[in-house]
Design an enzyme around this catalytic site. Sequence first.
Site, PDB file in Angstrom:
ATOM      1  CG  HIS A  58      -2.237   0.728   0.933  1.00  0.00           C
ATOM      2  ND1 HIS A  58      -2.275   2.046   0.538  1.00  0.00           N
ATOM      3  CD2 HIS A  58      -3.525   0.317   0.992  1.00  0.00           C
ATOM      4  CE1 HIS A  58      -3.544   2.408   0.378  1.00  0.00           C
ATOM      5  NE2 HIS A  58      -4.321   1.378   0.633  1.00  0.00           N
ATOM      6  NE  ARG A  99      -3.934   2.538   4.261  1.00  0.00           N
ATOM      7  CZ  ARG A  99      -3.969   3.643   3.535  1.00  0.00           C
ATOM      8  NH1 ARG A  99      -3.025   4.576   3.699  1.00  0.00           N
ATOM      9  NH2 ARG A  99      -4.931   3.840   2.646  1.00  0.00           N
ATOM     10  CD  GLU A 127      -5.345  -0.570   6.962  1.00  0.00           C
ATOM     11  OE1 GLU A 127      -5.257   0.212   6.003  1.00  0.00           O
ATOM     12  OE2 GLU A 127      -5.942  -1.653   6.909  1.00  0.00           O
ATOM     13  NE  ARG A 167      -7.421   5.024   6.912  1.00  0.00           N
ATOM     14  CZ  ARG A 167      -7.222   4.054   6.034  1.00  0.00           C
ATOM     15  NH1 ARG A 167      -7.762   4.125   4.835  1.00  0.00           N
ATOM     16  NH2 ARG A 167      -6.478   2.998   6.340  1.00  0.00           N
TER      17      ARG A 167
END
EC number: 5.5.1.5
Length: 366
Positions: free
Chosen positions: A149, A197, A213, A275
């Site tokens: 990623h 990530r 992540e 997030r």
Amino acid sequence: MPLHHLMIGTWTPPGAIFTVQFDDEKLTCKLIKRTEIPQDEPISWMTFDHERKNIYGAAMKKWSSFAVKSPTEIVHEASHPIGGHPRANDADTNTRAIFLLAAKQPPYAVYANPFYKFAGYGNVFSVSETGKLEKNVQNYEYQENTGIHGMVFDPTETYLYSADLTANKLWTHRKLASGEVELVGSVDAPDPGDHPRWVAMHPTGNYLYALMEAGNRICEYVIDPATHMPVYTHHSFPLIPPGIPDRDPETGKGLYRADVCALTFSGKYMFASSRANKFELQGYIAGFKLRDCGSIEKQLFLSPTPTSGGHSNAVSPCPWSDEWMAITDDQEGWLEIYRWKDEFLHRVARVRIPEPGFGMNAIWYD
């Protein structure tokens, strides 16, 4: 000049590139151009070439290339399919172009990563004299269950480091004069639940920072000068508040996902974000002070962001000053500009763009 321009893409169709103007004297943001691009090629991650004359996009099943003539004149020039696994481009697979990295040194190749299923290959593209994505020159193999990623070069652009989220490891490749790469090795993440990530590197090349992540932390690595492999220092820092409920009591799934980490222009600071997986929760942004050698001196803050961040919450420090940083979210579609001053962060401007999938990462043009 007080006026700066940033470009932003979207997670979902229809494809478009949005140009936002930020005035650093009046402290205002406004949308000045929506550039239509191929509708089925929304750009979930974009980057400039070394001269900011081309934008390269990760665009669903394609890698796309745009000539940037001015902040408001952006012209689509090429789209290439995902390379590697023969099923990656099939309409019934979830394989998706997710990230690309443009070299800053000749031959200025572009390094691209697909994600989800059938993503076990990195794609290397050559560019034309004007910087247009030209040819898929190499599809180098990671492993079958790979999902890269994020990647970063060392300062000499000799070694390429990849964050493998699904295989839970970090990879090191050596870049050849042709722009192609060869494998050096890989190391497993410190914890089976980390899932790297993103990676960032200190300007000295001494230290690598891996954003986990699922682990919702930054892990610090020192680069072995003999092997050029990253070695975990056993120093890590949280990207969500310690002790916060981080699992859904009904499903057992994680409530937070760390997103992106990036250094400021001076290399003295690093920002990172996370997030939330539910809109009623908030994401977080963290700031770190780095020593001159590159090790993390301390975590300066960990603060909530206005929304969950959606798929985004991507931090984007200004590439020529420590003073400004942009952050985007696709829950409500905000681009926000923050000022970093005396090791305090405060928001100075924002604009909401209520378009489908806005906004993914912001890139600073001028």
